[in-house]
Design an enzyme around this catalytic site. Structure first.
Site, short mmCIF file in Angstrom:
data_model
loop_
_atom_site.label_atom_id
_atom_site.label_comp_id
_atom_site.label_asym_id
_atom_site.label_seq_id
_atom_site.Cartn_x
_atom_site.Cartn_y
_atom_site.Cartn_z
N TRP A 82 25.17 14.45 20.89
CA TRP A 82 25.25 14.24 22.34
C TRP A 82 26.44 14.97 22.95
O TRP A 82 26.46 15.23 24.15
CB TRP A 82 25.31 12.75 22.66
CG TRP A 82 24.00 12.08 22.37
CD1 TRP A 82 23.69 11.33 21.27
CD2 TRP A 82 22.81 12.13 23.16
NE1 TRP A 82 22.39 10.91 21.33
CE2 TRP A 82 21.82 11.37 22.48
CE3 TRP A 82 22.49 12.73 24.37
CZ2 TRP A 82 20.54 11.22 22.98
CZ3 TRP A 82 21.20 12.57 24.87
CH2 TRP A 82 20.24 11.82 24.18
N LYS A 94 4.07 9.52 18.00
CA LYS A 94 3.21 10.24 17.06
C LYS A 94 2.51 9.27 16.11
O LYS A 94 1.35 9.46 15.77
CB LYS A 94 4.04 11.25 16.26
CG LYS A 94 4.62 12.38 17.09
CD LYS A 94 5.45 13.31 16.22
CE LYS A 94 6.17 14.36 17.06
NZ LYS A 94 7.03 15.23 16.21
N GLN A 142 18.81 8.45 29.62
CA GLN A 142 19.94 9.38 29.62
C GLN A 142 21.14 8.87 30.43
O GLN A 142 22.19 9.52 30.44
CB GLN A 142 19.51 10.75 30.13
CG GLN A 142 18.44 11.39 29.28
CD GLN A 142 18.80 11.45 27.81
OE1 GLN A 142 19.93 11.74 27.44
NE2 GLN A 142 17.84 11.14 26.94
N ASP A 157 18.62 22.41 23.21
CA ASP A 157 19.39 21.55 22.31
C ASP A 157 18.83 21.76 20.91
O ASP A 157 17.68 21.40 20.65
CB ASP A 157 19.24 20.09 22.75
CG ASP A 157 20.37 19.22 22.24
OD1 ASP A 157 21.24 19.73 21.50
OD2 ASP A 157 20.39 18.03 22.57
N TRP A 168 22.66 11.72 27.88
CA TRP A 168 23.17 12.98 28.38
C TRP A 168 24.00 12.83 29.66
O TRP A 168 25.07 13.42 29.79
CB TRP A 168 22.02 13.96 28.59
CG TRP A 168 22.45 15.33 28.98
CD1 TRP A 168 23.26 16.17 28.26
CD2 TRP A 168 22.09 16.04 30.16
NE1 TRP A 168 23.43 17.36 28.94
CE2 TRP A 168 22.72 17.31 30.10
CE3 TRP A 168 21.30 15.74 31.27
CZ2 TRP A 168 22.58 18.27 31.11
CZ3 TRP A 168 21.14 16.68 32.26
CH2 TRP A 168 21.78 17.94 32.18
N LYS A 185 4.11 2.62 24.97
CA LYS A 185 4.98 3.75 24.70
C LYS A 185 4.25 4.76 23.82
O LYS A 185 3.56 4.40 22.88
CB LYS A 185 6.25 3.26 24.00
CG LYS A 185 7.29 4.35 23.75
CD LYS A 185 8.53 3.76 23.08
CE LYS A 185 9.57 4.83 22.80
NZ LYS A 185 10.76 4.27 22.12
N PRO A 210 19.01 19.99 28.22
CA PRO A 210 18.28 20.81 27.25
C PRO A 210 17.32 20.00 26.39
O PRO A 210 17.73 19.02 25.76
CB PRO A 210 19.41 21.40 26.40
CG PRO A 210 20.51 20.39 26.48
CD PRO A 210 20.44 19.84 27.88
#
Length: 991
Positions: free
Chosen positions: A527, A602, A562, A86, A566, A599, A47
Site C-alpha cells: 500500500w 472467482k 480504499q 500497481d 489507497w 459479493k 492503480p
C-alpha cells in the site's frame, strides 16, 4: 475516408468505427495534450493491480474516471490524465504461487527467490496487455499509457526509498516489538488497514475453562476463550477493578468446588455448564482479586510456565458483555494483552511462529498448527477435568485480504511509520478535502482520527525492498534513498537497475564492501507503493516543475474500502513527507455485487469479466447501464439481463437524429446560413420551450457533476432526450416540417439542430463511442468545419437569455393536461387519433390561465380536441352526462366525450392515414415522394369519410390523387378498420 451513416443501432459496428476514427486521427493524444495557458484538471489514477483480468468492478470505477475527465476536457481544461499500474506485493505473488503450484513460503525458497521474482515480473507483463486493451483503451478511457507509472520500475521505487530515508532520519520510521496480525499462510505481518479489508464469518470454539487457585484445594477462577490455542501462552488473568465478582459454592453431584466469576455473568455461566445447585458465598470488587495466583492449566505440558508466576491483574478493558468476566491474558497474542503485560511487568513466551506452528517453547504442542493445537488443548483440559463447557460460535473475524486465511496475532519485531506523530495534522488536512458523498466521509474521518502506527515491513519477496542495512556487529543502521546512493555506498555494483531494486539481487549488495552490513530482509507494505504515487507517478523528485503544477490532484476515486487503503496511504505518506493532503476531491464508490446482491468472487463463479460483457453487449451500453443504475457511491447489484434496457434510450436518440436528418436534408438546411440568432425571432412557443428546457438541463448536469452525481447528470440528459425531445417536441413539430408551406419550419430546424448537437456533446462523456459516431454522421454532415472529434469540442454553456422558467412551467402544465386527457380517453374508450369536440380547463390562477390561453392551440393538438377553453369557472354544460370531469391540484379538466357524426368520419379518415403511412414505410419511400392512393371498400361510412376529408388525407400522406380503383402494380394491403374491410393500394410517383 470513413463513412458515418444514421442507419441501425449496430453497437459493434458503431464502436469499431469510432475507435478506428480515433486511431486514424490520433484523437486520444490530441485530447490529452497538456496545453499551457489553460486551467489544469489533474487526476491521479488509483492503480489497478495487474494480477488478473479486468472485471466489472474495475469497469465501474474506470467508467466514472473517464466520465469526469471527458467532462472537464469539454469544459476547457487541459488534463493531467496519466495511467498507472500497481505491479508488486502479495496480490501478484499469490497468482504466481497458483501458477507454479506452490503452497508455502518454503516452496518459494525451494525454487529460489530469483526465479520467483522473474515469474512475478512476467505475470505483470502478461496481464498488462489485457489491462491496456480491455480495461482501458476498449473501454474508451484515454489515460496516458505510454507514460503510465509502474510501481516496479526503478525510478518509481526510488521515491519510496527517498520517503523511507526521510522518515528514518526524522525518527518517523522505527523498529519496535509489538503484537501484530500475521497471515500464517503468507507468513508476513499486515497493517491495520489490511486487516480491516478482510473480515469474514468464522466458526470458532467457545469454551469455559477452570484455572485452579494456588494453595487451594478446590477453588477455581473461570475464564472464557474462543482461541484455545492461546492458552498455551497464557500468563495472567484480568478482571475489571470496579465490577462485582462472586465466589460461588457449586455442588457437582456430591463434589463441591468454588468458582470465581463476574456476578453479572453468573446466570450465563451456570446455564452453559448446566449447574443447578450453587450458592454465592462471597461478593467483592475485582480490585480485591488483584495478585491472586493460579496454577497454569497446562503447566505439565509447557515447561516454560513452571518458571513463571501466574496471577490475576486488573484492566479497564475487561467487560461483562460475554464470557465470565475474567479474561485470560496471552501477551504474545493480543495488543491489549501485550500492553498490559508491559505495564504490570509480566514475563511471557511466544511459542507460535509466523507460519502458525508452535516452536520449542510450546512444549508438547511443538510442531502443531494453531487450530490443531487448540483441539489438543481441549483434550488435555478435559482429561484434567478443567474444561467446563465447549461449544462453537460464528463471528466476524479478520482474514488475509488476499489469500483468505484466518489471521493470527503474535508478538514480533517489525518496522513502523510513526503515524501517531502526524495523525492530528492528517485529520486537519482531511477537513480541507471534499469527500463525496458527504454521508460517507465519517468512515474516512474516523479511520484517520483513530489511526495507529503503520507496520511497514513485510516478510515477502516481490515488492519494494526496505532500503535499510544493519551492521550485524554493532547494530548500526543506514538508510539508502536512491540507486546512485546505493551504488556509491556499495562500490558501484554491476546489477542492472531493474533487478537492483528487487529481491534477491538487492540482498546480495554489501555496503562499504563489508559482509557486516546486511539489508533488513523485508519488502515494504504494497500500500505504500501506490501510496507515494502522488509524487512518484510523475517522477516528482526529478520533475519538480511539472509536479508543482498538478499537485495536489483535483480528483481521485476508488471503492469504499480504499478509505482505509489507497486514500489513506496517500494521505499518510503525503502529510508525513510534505505536511499536505495530496488531493482536493475524493469520490467514494460503492461495491459491485452480483444480481442477487452477493459479493463477486472467482470461487463462487459469479465474477463478470469485462471482455465478456463488451463482446456481448458493447462497451457503451455497459457504461450507460452502470451510470444509470445507481449513484456512484451505492452498491450495485449488476444484472447483465438489464443492460439491453438502456439500448432503448440509444434507439430513441438515433430515431430523433434520423428524423431531423431526413427533413433537414430535404429542405437543404444549413446551420451556418440558418443561425440561431437569425431565426430565434421566428420561433414558436414550442421552439422557445425546448431551447429553454435544454439549457435548464445543462445547468442541472453542471450542478450534478460538481458533486460527482454522475447518475443524476446522465439521467437528466436521457430524460430530456426521451421525454422532452422525442415524446413532446418532435410530436409538436412533425406537422410543421412535413408541410412544405410552413414558413417557420427553418426556425424549428435551427433550434432542433442546436439542441441535438448539445445533447450529443453532453452525452459524450457517458457514451464516448456512440456519441462520436452520431456526431460524425450528423453534426459533421451539416458543419464540416466543426471540431475534428466530439471529444475535442466544447461543453454547451448555459445561455441565460434563452432560459424562461415560466415558459417551462407553462409547457409542463400543457403536457399534464394532455396526459390527463389521454387517461380520460382510455377510460371512455376513445382513441387519441379520434378528435373530440371540446374541453374546458378551469384555472383559478390568473397568471397561469393567461399563459395557457396563449398556447391553447397546443392543448387542442396534443389532446386532439377541436376546441379548448381556459376558464375561471366551468360552464354548467360540464355537469351533463356528455362530459367527463377530472380535478387536478391546480385545475379542473372537463372533456366532452360525445362523438358527433362528423367527428366520427374524421376519425375514420385518420385511421386510413395511419394505414397509408405504414404502407409508405414498408415501401421505403422517402418523405418527399408523391404517391397515388386507391381506397377500395364496400363500407359506406368509410367512403363518406374519404369524400369529406379527401384534401386532408392527401396532405397527410402526400398523395396526388385518391381513387377507388386498385391498379396493377400498386402495393396493396387489406385492413380491418373498426370492423370495416378496406383494401388500400399505393403507387409510387417519385419526387
Amino acid at each position: 475516408m470513413q463513412k458515418f451513416k444514421l442507419t441501425g443501432l449496430n453497437i459493434k459496428e458503431i464502436e469499431d468505427s469510432s475507435r478506428e476514427f480515433w486511431r486514424l486521427h490520433d484523437v486520444p493524444r490530441i485530447w490529452r495534450s497538456f496545453e499551457e495557458g489553460k486551467p489544469i484538471y489533474s487526476f491521479l489514477e488509483g492503480p489497478p493491480t495487474v494480477n488478473g483480468f479486468p472485471h466489472v468492478g474495475h469497469i465501474r470505477g474506470r467508467t466514472y474516471k473517464d466520465v469526469v475527465l471527458r467532462y472537464y476536457r469539454l469544459k476547457g481544461y487541459t488534463l493531467w490524465a496519466q495511467g498507472g499500474w500497481d505491479e508488486q506485493g502479495l496480490p501478484v505473488e499469490l497468482e504466481v504461487e497458483k501458477k507454479l503450484k506452490l503452497k508455502t513460503k518454503r516452496d518459494i525458497e525451494s525454487i529460489g527467490f530469483e526465479r520467483f521474482s522473474e515469474e512475478c515480473n512476467e505475470l505483470v507483463n502478461y496481464y498488462l496487455r489485457y489491462w491496456r486493451d480491455i480495461g482501458t483503451e476498449r473501454l474508451g478511457l484515454w489515460l496516458d499509457l505510454e507514460n503510465a507509472y509502474e510501481t516496479r520500475n526503478p525510478k518509481y521505487i526510488e521515491h519510496t526509498w527517498t520517503f523511507i530515508k526521510y522518515a528514518w532520519e526524522k525518527g518517523l520510521l522505527f523498529e519496535d516489538y509489538r503484537v501484530l496480525a500475521f497471515c500464517p499462510r503468507c507468513e508476513t505481518a499486515l497493517s491495520d488497514a489490511e486487516v480491516d479489508l478482510g473480515y469474514e464469518e468464522k466458526t470458532s470454539p467457545s469454551v469455559y475453562v477452570k484455572f485452579k487457585v494456588e494453595n487451594s484445594e478446590n477453588t477455581y477462577i473461570v475464564v472464557w476463550t474462543t482461541t484455545p490455542w492461546t492458552l498455551i501462552d497464557d500468563e495472567a488473568v484480568a478482571v475489571h477493578p470496579l465490577y462485582d465478582y462472586v465466589k460461588v459454592r457449586v455442588d457437582l453431584e456430591g463434589h463441591v468446588e468454588y468458582w470465581i466469576v463476574a456476578e453479572a455473568l453468573l446466570p450465563i455461566v451456570t446455564s452453559k455448564v448446566n449447574v443447578k445447585n450453587f450458592e454465592v458465598v462471597e461478593r467483592f470488587k475485582g480490585l480485591n482479586l488483584e495478585g491472586l495466583r493460579y496454577i497454569h492449566p497446562l503447566i505439565d505440558e509447557v515447561e516454560a510456565h513452571r518458571r513463571h508466576i501466574h496471577r490475576v491483574v486488573t484492566a479497564d478493558f475487561v467487560t461483562v458483555s460475554e464470557g465470565s468476566g475474567l479474561v485470560h491474558i496471552a501477551p504474545a497474542h493480543g495488543p491489549e494483552d501485550y500492553e498490559l503485560s508491559r505495564s504490570k511487568g509480566i514475563e511471557f513466551i511466544n511459542s507460535v511462529e509466523v507460519n502458525g506452528l508452535f516452536n520449542d517453547l510450546g512444549g508438547v504442542f511443538k510442531g502443531l498448527y494453531i487450530e490443531d493445537a487448540g483441539r489438543r488443548v481441549l483434550e488435555v483440559l478435559k482429561g484434567k477435568n478443567l474444561l467446563l463447557h465447549s461449544e462453537t460460535l460464528t463471528h466476524s473475524y479478520p482474514h488475509c485480504w488476499r489469500c483468505g486465511t484466518p489471521l493470527i496475532y503474535r508478538a514480533d519485531k517489525q518496522y513502523f511509520l510513526r503515524i501517531t506523530a502526524v495523525r492530528d495534522r492528517m485529520v486537519e488536512e482531511l477537513k480541507r478535502v471534499n469527500v463525496y458523498p458527504e454521508k460517507l466521509r465519517d468512515r474516512f474521518d474516523n479511520w484517520v482520527a483513530g489511526s495507529r502506527d503503520w507496520c511497514l515491513s513485510r516478510s515477502r519477496i516481490w515488492g519494494t525492498p526496505l532500503p535499510l542495512w544493519r551492521n550485524v556487529k554493532n547494530g548500526g543502521v543506514v538508510a539508502v534513498g536512491s540507486i546512485d546512493e546505493l551504488k556509491s555506498l556499495s562500490g558501484n555494483v554491476s546489477i542492472p537497475d531493474s533487478k537492483l531494486v528487487h529481491r534477491p539481487w538487492i540482498d546480495w549488495v554489501k555496503l562499504f564492501g563489508s559482509d557486516d552490513w546486511v539489508r533488513e530482509p523485508y519488502v515494504v507494505d504494497v500500500w505504500l507503493d501506490s501510496g507515494v504515487s502522488w509524487i512518484a507517478g510523475v517522477d516528482g523528485l526529478r520533475n519538480r516543475e511539472l509536479w508543482s503544477k498538478i499537485f495536489p490532484f483535483d480528483f481521485v476515486t476508488e471503492a469504499i474500502d480504499q478509505t482505509r487503503g489507497w486514500f489513506y496511504s496517500l494521505l499518510a505518506s503525503s502529510v508525513l513527507w510534505i505536511n499536505k493532503a495530496p488531493y482536493k476531491n475524493v469520490l467514494i464508490q460503492g461495491l459491485v455485487l452480483d444480481r442477487y446482491g452477493q459479493k463477486m468472487s472467482k470461487s463462487k463463479g459469479n465474477v463478470l469479466w469485462a471482455a465478456d460483457l463488451f463482446n456481448r453487449y458493447g462497451v457503451d451500453p455497459v457504461r450507460l447501464y452502470i451510470l444509470v443504475k445507481t449513484a456512484p457511491w451505492d452498491d450495485i447489484a449488476f444484472n447483465p439481463d438489464e443492460i439491453d434496457n438502456v439500448k432503448t434510450y440509444l434507439t430513441i436518440l438515433l430515431n430523433i437524429l434520423k428524423f431531423a436528418d431526413i427533413y433537414m436534408e430535404l429542405d437543404r438546411f444549413n446551420p451556418v446560413q440558418h443561425s440561431l440568432e437569425e431565426l430565434i425571432g421566428k420561433a414558436l412557443p414550442e421552439d422557445l420551450w425546448i431551447l429553454s428546457s435544454f439549457y435548464s438541463m445543462v445547468k442541472t448536469v453542471d450542478d450534478a457533476m460538481s458533486r460527482f452525481e454522475l447518475h443524476v447528470a446522465v439521467r437528466s440528459i436521457l430524460e430530456f432526450t426521451v421525454e422532452h425531445l422525442s415524446h413532446r417536441y418532435i410530436r409538436l413539430i412533425r406537422r410543421r416540417v412535413w408541410r412544405e408551406d410552413e414558413e417557420n419550419r427553418y426556425a424549428a430546424y435551427t433550434i432542433l439542430y442546436h439542441v441535438l448537437k448539445g445533447v450529443l456533446i453532453s452525452l459524450s462523456p457517458f457514451i464516448p463511442h456512440i456519441s462520436e459516431y452520431l456526431y460524425q454522421a450528423f453534426v459533421k454532415k451539416y458543419e464540416p468545419n466543426e471540431a475534428l472529434s466530439i471529444h475535442l469540442s466544447s461543453w454547451p454553456k448555459p445561455e441565460e437569455k434563452y432560459i424562461d422558467l415560466k415558459l417551462e412551467d407553462t409547457f409542463s402544465k400543457i403536457f399534464e393536461i394532455s396526459s390527463e386527457i389521454s387517461s380520460i380517453r382510455n377510460r371512455i374508450g376513445v382513441k387519441l387519433r379520434w378528435p373530440l369536440k371540446e374541453a374546458y380547463i378551469e384555472v383559478k390562477d390568473q397568471d397561469v390561465a393567461g399563459r395557457l390561453k396563449e398556447v391553447k392551440q397546443l392543448i387542442e393538438f396534443l389532446g386532439n380536441v377541436k376546441h379548448v377553453e381556459i376558464v375561471s369557472e366551468a360552464p354548467e354544460v360540464c355537469l351533463t352526462p356528455d362530459f367527463e370531469t377530472v380535478p387536478l391540484n391546480w385545475c379542473i379538466i372537463s372533456l366532452n366525450k360525445k362523438l358527433s357524426r362528423e367527428l366520427y368520419y374524421e376519425s375514420l379518415a385518420r385511421e386510413l392515414i395511419r394505414r397509408i403511412q405504414v404502407m409508405r414505410n414498408k415501401m421505403n419511400l422517402n418523405v418527399d415522394e408523391i404517391v397515388n392512393v386507391a381506397i377500395n371498400t364496400l363500407d359506406s361510412e368509410v367512403n363518406e369519410a374519404v369524400k369529406l376529408f379527401e384534401k386532408y388525407v392527401k396532405e397527410e400522406v402526400r398523395a396526388q390523387a385518391i381513387t377507388t380503383e386498385i391498379l396493377e402494380g400498386m402495393y396493396t394491403m387489406d385492413w380491418d378498420i373498426e370492423g370495416k374491410k378496406v383494401r388500400i393500394g399505393v403507387e409510387r410517383l417519385g419526387r
